[in-house]
Design an enzyme around this catalytic site. Structure first.
Site, PDB file in Angstrom:
ATOM      1  N   HIS A  38       0.819  -1.215   0.000  1.00  0.00           N
ATOM      2  CA  HIS A  38       0.000   0.000   0.000  1.00  0.00           C
ATOM      3  C   HIS A  38       0.850   1.261   0.000  1.00  0.00           C
ATOM      4  O   HIS A  38       1.975   1.278   0.504  1.00  0.00           O
ATOM      5  CB  HIS A  38      -0.899   0.022   1.235  1.00  0.00           C
ATOM      6  CG  HIS A  38      -2.212  -0.651   1.039  1.00  0.00           C
ATOM      7  ND1 HIS A  38      -3.411  -0.010   1.236  1.00  0.00           N
ATOM      8  CD2 HIS A  38      -2.521  -1.910   0.644  1.00  0.00           C
ATOM      9  CE1 HIS A  38      -4.407  -0.840   0.979  1.00  0.00           C
ATOM     10  NE2 HIS A  38      -3.886  -2.006   0.624  1.00  0.00           N
ATOM     11  N   GLU A 107      -6.074  -0.776  -6.414  1.00  0.00           N
ATOM     12  CA  GLU A 107      -7.064   0.111  -5.825  1.00  0.00           C
ATOM     13  C   GLU A 107      -6.658   1.560  -6.065  1.00  0.00           C
ATOM     14  O   GLU A 107      -5.482   1.915  -5.973  1.00  0.00           O
ATOM     15  CB  GLU A 107      -7.187  -0.116  -4.307  1.00  0.00           C
ATOM     16  CG  GLU A 107      -7.658  -1.489  -3.903  1.00  0.00           C
ATOM     17  CD  GLU A 107      -6.497  -2.377  -3.469  1.00  0.00           C
ATOM     18  OE1 GLU A 107      -5.389  -1.851  -3.229  1.00  0.00           O
ATOM     19  OE2 GLU A 107      -6.693  -3.596  -3.396  1.00  0.00           O
TER      20      GLU A 107
END
Length: 323
Positions: A38, A107
């Site tokens: 992330h 994402e």
């Protein structure tokens, strides 16, 4: 036998802590480990997002047995696939063959930071398929040049290649991604215990390949404290991937989950210290056909206690119940 894994969740702990946690997990007897990749945490309360690949390199040197895996890396926007191939080959060498490359369509939360915009899901799957082709070509050795619809590669070569390239896993959430994974992946990755995902994966060529699932848990001797922590840090989990892949910022996830209650979270995430509750949460994955299941303990500071408890109580209970 179902293998039980440990998750280094980069959104909830700093880099040194993550490495310490996976060392403890190896000593505790977890069968494998996975690592998120992330740039942002899901919620501000999680508070972290170190560079996963540096953490993995350190983990490879600090451990000797436990397999390592990205869960998952998006090789299309924030990273160019040629760079992902180089990172993965290096990790396979550093870990002496213990690394698997988990890939997904990504994402918006993490990929928007490079300012390229966020494509539609159809385009994201096109990009992922093209990226996997580039990565596999580079794993094959020699110089690679390509002019594709989404990526260009100009005489790239991996100069440090392992004898056995990392296996490639692909994350799935629906028919389109299952078809892609069945054709192109060595294993499938999912975060929902849906047998139809594995059936679709098999139908498109995935039969007999490993299937890796993941679910959150929240251990604490005080169940109420576990529920509070799970709600604070993981209430986003129930939004589903059609939502989770689109929202651009932790504040977006905070807004989207403002009406999620602690009771809602406790109904979907096992909380407390009763191994039976955790076994029952894992069981649907085993019954659906997952061969490996990675657990995510919620809360960075709670990891040492969770790992110790897992070694003494949870892992024996899971192995007895699931074979």
């Amino acid at each position: 036998m179902v293998r039980i894994g440990y998750t280094m969740m980069t959104e909830q702990a700093g880099p040194r802590e993550l490495v310490d946690h996976v060392v403890r997990a190896e000593e505790a007897g977890f069968d494998f480990s996975v690592t998120s990749d992330h740039y942002f945490p899901w919620l501000r309360e999680q508070g972290h997002a170190p560079y996963a690949w540096s953490v993995l390199g350190a983990a490879a040197q600090a451990t000797s047995r436990i397999p390592l895996m990205t869960y998952v890396t998006c090789p299309t926007v924030r990273y160019h696939p040629a760079v992902v191939a180089q990172k993965a080959a290096t990790m396979q060498l550093l870990s002496q063959g213990r690394f698997r490359l988990g890939l997904g369509a990504g994402e918006n939360l993490n990929e928007h930071v490079v300012g390229r915009g966020w494509p539609s899901v159809e385009v994201r799957h096109e990009m992922l398929e093209e990226a996997i082709g580039i990565i596999r070509d580079l794993f094959g050795g020699g110089h690679v040049s390509r002019r594709g619809k989404h990526f260009s590669v100009d005489s790239a070569r991996l100069w440090d290649l392992p004898e056995e390239p990392p296996q490639i896993g692909v994350a799935v959430s629906g028919e389109r991604s299952c078809a892609l994974a069945g054709r192109l992946a060595d294993l499938v990755i999912a975060t929902e215990p849906k047998q139809e995902l594995l059936t679709a994966f098999d139908r498109h060529g995935g039969e007999g390949k490993p299937r890796v699932g993941q679910l959150p848990v929240c251990y604490d001797r005080d169940r109420d404290a576990a529920i509070r922590r799970a709600h604070e840090q993981f209430r986003w989990f129930g939004c589903g991937w059609k939502v989770n892949s689109e929202l651009p910022h932790p504040d977006s996830f905070a807004s989207a989950t403002q009406f999620v209650t602690p009771d809602d979270v406790a109904a979907s995430i096992p909380c407390g210290d009763d191994p039976a509750d955790f076994v029952e949460a894992v069981r649907p994955y085993a019954e659906a056909g997952f061969t490996e299941i990675a657990l995510v303990q919620i809360g960075g500071e709670s990891q040492p206690e969770y790992i110790d408890w897992s070694s003494k109580e949870l892992l024996p209970a899971l192995r007895e119940a699931l074979g």
